[in-house]
Design a protein around this motif. Structure first.
Motif, mmCIF file in Angstrom:
data_model
loop_
_atom_site.group_PDB
_atom_site.id
_atom_site.type_symbol
_atom_site.label_atom_id
_atom_site.label_comp_id
_atom_site.label_asym_id
_atom_site.label_seq_id
_atom_site.Cartn_x
_atom_site.Cartn_y
_atom_site.Cartn_z
ATOM 1 N N GLY A 27 2.043 5.507 -3.964
ATOM 2 C CA GLY A 27 1.862 6.658 -3.773
ATOM 3 C C GLY A 27 2.038 7.176 -2.093
ATOM 4 O O GLY A 27 2.550 8.570 -2.220
ATOM 5 N N PHE A 28 1.368 6.924 -1.172
ATOM 6 C CA PHE A 28 0.760 7.237 -0.560
ATOM 7 C C PHE A 28 1.920 7.106 0.550
ATOM 8 O O PHE A 28 2.991 6.619 0.704
ATOM 9 C CB PHE A 28 0.019 5.499 0.296
ATOM 10 N N HIS A 29 1.904 8.579 1.564
ATOM 11 C CA HIS A 29 3.136 8.573 2.562
ATOM 12 C C HIS A 29 3.044 7.444 3.581
ATOM 13 O O HIS A 29 2.307 7.833 4.197
ATOM 14 C CB HIS A 29 3.413 10.552 2.739
ATOM 15 N N VAL A 30 3.910 7.130 4.145
ATOM 16 C CA VAL A 30 4.458 7.112 5.120
ATOM 17 C C VAL A 30 4.678 7.484 6.423
ATOM 18 O O VAL A 30 5.560 8.473 6.916
ATOM 19 C CB VAL A 30 6.109 5.472 5.191
ATOM 20 N N ASP A 31 3.284 7.670 7.483
ATOM 21 C CA ASP A 31 3.144 8.370 8.498
ATOM 22 C C ASP A 31 4.432 7.666 9.804
ATOM 23 O O ASP A 31 4.893 8.306 10.655
ATOM 24 C CB ASP A 31 2.010 9.194 8.922
ATOM 25 N N VAL A 32 3.931 6.846 10.040
ATOM 26 C CA VAL A 32 4.172 5.926 10.791
ATOM 27 C C VAL A 32 4.363 4.572 10.622
ATOM 28 O O VAL A 32 3.683 3.797 9.823
ATOM 29 C CB VAL A 32 3.459 5.853 12.005
ATOM 30 N N ASP A 33 5.655 4.410 11.084
ATOM 31 C CA ASP A 33 5.661 2.426 11.557
ATOM 32 C C ASP A 33 6.353 1.701 12.711
ATOM 33 O O ASP A 33 7.620 2.577 12.361
ATOM 34 C CB ASP A 33 6.277 1.801 10.028
ATOM 35 N N THR A 34 5.738 1.542 13.664
ATOM 36 C CA THR A 34 6.493 1.083 14.472
ATOM 37 C C THR A 34 5.669 0.238 15.407
ATOM 38 O O THR A 34 5.043 -0.153 14.918
ATOM 39 C CB THR A 34 6.259 2.893 15.587
ATOM 40 N N GLU A 35 6.766 0.218 16.663
ATOM 41 C CA GLU A 35 6.958 -0.693 17.206
ATOM 42 C C GLU A 35 6.159 -0.719 18.838
ATOM 43 O O GLU A 35 6.151 0.083 19.542
ATOM 44 C CB GLU A 35 7.198 -2.498 16.981
ATOM 45 N N VAL A 36 4.531 -0.110 19.041
ATOM 46 C CA VAL A 36 3.966 0.570 20.064
ATOM 47 C C VAL A 36 4.015 -0.279 21.368
ATOM 48 O O VAL A 36 3.574 0.431 22.794
ATOM 49 C CB VAL A 36 2.697 1.269 19.979
ATOM 50 N N ALA A 37 4.625 -1.564 21.300
ATOM 51 C CA ALA A 37 4.343 -2.432 22.248
ATOM 52 C C ALA A 37 4.653 -3.539 22.146
ATOM 53 O O ALA A 37 4.990 -3.833 20.504
ATOM 54 C CB ALA A 37 3.352 -3.168 22.943
ATOM 55 N N PRO A 38 5.744 -4.617 22.604
ATOM 56 C CA PRO A 38 5.676 -5.513 22.161
ATOM 57 C C PRO A 38 5.191 -7.043 21.152
ATOM 58 O O PRO A 38 3.622 -7.181 21.569
ATOM 59 C CB PRO A 38 7.047 -6.837 23.441
ATOM 60 N N GLY A 39 5.505 -6.623 20.147
ATOM 61 C CA GLY A 39 4.530 -7.326 19.398
ATOM 62 C C GLY A 39 3.496 -6.777 18.625
ATOM 63 O O GLY A 39 2.622 -7.190 17.514
ATOM 64 N N VAL A 40 3.239 -5.488 18.686
ATOM 65 C CA VAL A 40 2.440 -5.162 18.411
ATOM 66 C C VAL A 40 3.341 -3.707 17.213
ATOM 67 O O VAL A 40 4.052 -3.198 17.550
ATOM 68 C CB VAL A 40 1.835 -3.768 19.558
ATOM 69 N N ARG A 41 2.163 -4.272 16.120
ATOM 70 C CA ARG A 41 2.938 -2.610 15.242
ATOM 71 C C ARG A 41 2.021 -1.902 14.426
ATOM 72 O O ARG A 41 0.491 -2.639 13.802
ATOM 73 C CB ARG A 41 3.792 -4.323 13.902
ATOM 74 N N VAL A 42 1.817 -1.219 14.687
ATOM 75 C CA VAL A 42 1.386 0.181 13.602
ATOM 76 C C VAL A 42 1.657 0.404 12.668
ATOM 77 O O VAL A 42 2.944 1.289 12.941
ATOM 78 C CB VAL A 42 0.826 0.892 14.310
ATOM 79 N N ILE A 43 1.485 0.835 11.047
ATOM 80 C CA ILE A 43 1.842 1.738 10.478
ATOM 81 C C ILE A 43 0.837 2.388 9.788
ATOM 82 O O ILE A 43 -0.613 1.902 9.355
ATOM 83 C CB ILE A 43 2.296 0.489 8.525
ATOM 84 N N GLN A 44 1.114 3.766 10.043
ATOM 85 C CA GLN A 44 -0.252 4.408 8.696
ATOM 86 C C GLN A 44 0.867 5.284 7.477
ATOM 87 O O GLN A 44 1.306 5.475 7.752
ATOM 88 C CB GLN A 44 -0.338 5.844 10.080
ATOM 89 N N LEU A 45 -0.219 4.984 6.492
ATOM 90 C CA LEU A 45 -0.010 5.757 5.631
ATOM 91 C C LEU A 45 -1.214 6.733 4.745
ATOM 92 O O LEU A 45 -2.266 6.516 5.199
ATOM 93 C CB LEU A 45 0.315 4.933 4.841
ATOM 94 N N THR A 46 -0.502 8.042 4.362
ATOM 95 C CA THR A 46 -1.624 8.490 3.761
ATOM 96 C C THR A 46 -1.208 9.503 2.559
ATOM 97 O O THR A 46 -0.250 9.679 1.809
ATOM 98 C CB THR A 46 -1.482 10.055 4.601
ATOM 99 N N PRO A 47 -2.766 8.724 1.130
ATOM 100 C CA PRO A 47 -2.703 9.436 0.097
ATOM 101 C C PRO A 47 -2.132 11.003 0.188
ATOM 102 O O PRO A 47 -2.633 12.013 0.628
ATOM 103 C CB PRO A 47 -4.144 9.272 -0.709
ATOM 104 N N PRO A 48 -1.215 11.081 -1.618
ATOM 105 C CA PRO A 48 -0.983 12.544 -1.362
ATOM 106 C C PRO A 48 -2.513 13.140 -1.120
ATOM 107 O O PRO A 48 -3.269 13.376 -2.375
ATOM 108 C CB PRO A 48 -0.654 12.441 -2.205
ATOM 109 N N GLY A 49 -2.061 14.624 -0.893
ATOM 110 C CA GLY A 49 -3.192 15.803 0.210
ATOM 111 C C GLY A 49 -4.742 15.337 0.293
ATOM 112 O O GLY A 49 -5.559 16.289 0.630
ATOM 113 N N SER A 50 -4.548 14.259 1.114
ATOM 114 C CA SER A 50 -5.828 13.815 2.230
ATOM 115 C C SER A 50 -5.426 13.923 3.457
ATOM 116 O O SER A 50 -3.797 13.898 3.841
ATOM 117 C CB SER A 50 -6.145 12.138 1.855
#
Length: 143
Positions: A27-50
């Motif tokens: 149940g974490f919220h997906v804040d970011v899912d992006t390719e910041v540069a070719p071949g570089v992917r970042v996913i950031q997720l936050t627990p509810p209320g955190s």
């Protein structure tokens, strides 16, 4: 000056599988899912209320003189909730394999809740990174 812990990097072997686990099962919220540069992917997720998030990434070089931990080697990450039974039920209903509620006593770990601050459950992500969930008194949950 305040020093706040806002992001914990979590090593995983499969970004999409980890994203599905944390978003859909935990149940974490997906804040970011992006390719910041070719071949570089970042996913950031936050627990509810955190205010603190986890970051999953691929293709990022380690910082100088930094040793990147292998997937499944991070343990002791801890979430806090005011209702441990409800938290357990939520995780179980979403397909997370989670321990029974436990407490620590003179003889070690036992099933069921203990006193204040002494109710825990444990689970692992698909790579084996380990999480603990602790019940905290409701009056302290928003501090």
């Amino acid at each position: 000056m305040n020093w706040t812990l806002e992001v914990v990097n979590l090593p995983v072997s499969d970004l999409d599988r980890a994203k599905e686990f944390y978003a859909d099962r935990c149940g974490f919220h997906v804040d970011v899912d992006t390719e910041v540069a070719p071949g570089v992917r970042v996913i950031q997720l936050t627990p509810p209320g955190s205010r603190c998030s986890i970051a999953l990434h691929s293709g990022m070089p380690p910082a100088p003189e930094q040793h990147r931990p292998a997937p499944g080697t991070v343990h002791g990450l801890q979430l806090c909730v005011v209702d441990i039974e409800a938290a357990r039920e939520q995780l179980v209903s979403r397909g997370v394999e989670v321990s029974a509620v436990q407490h620590l006593g003179p003889g070690g770990w036992s099933e069921g809740k203990g006193g204040t601050w002494n109710a825990w459950l444990f689970f692992h992500d698909p790579d084996g990174n380990g999480w603990a969930v602790q019940e905290v008194p409701s009056e302290l949950a928003d501090r």
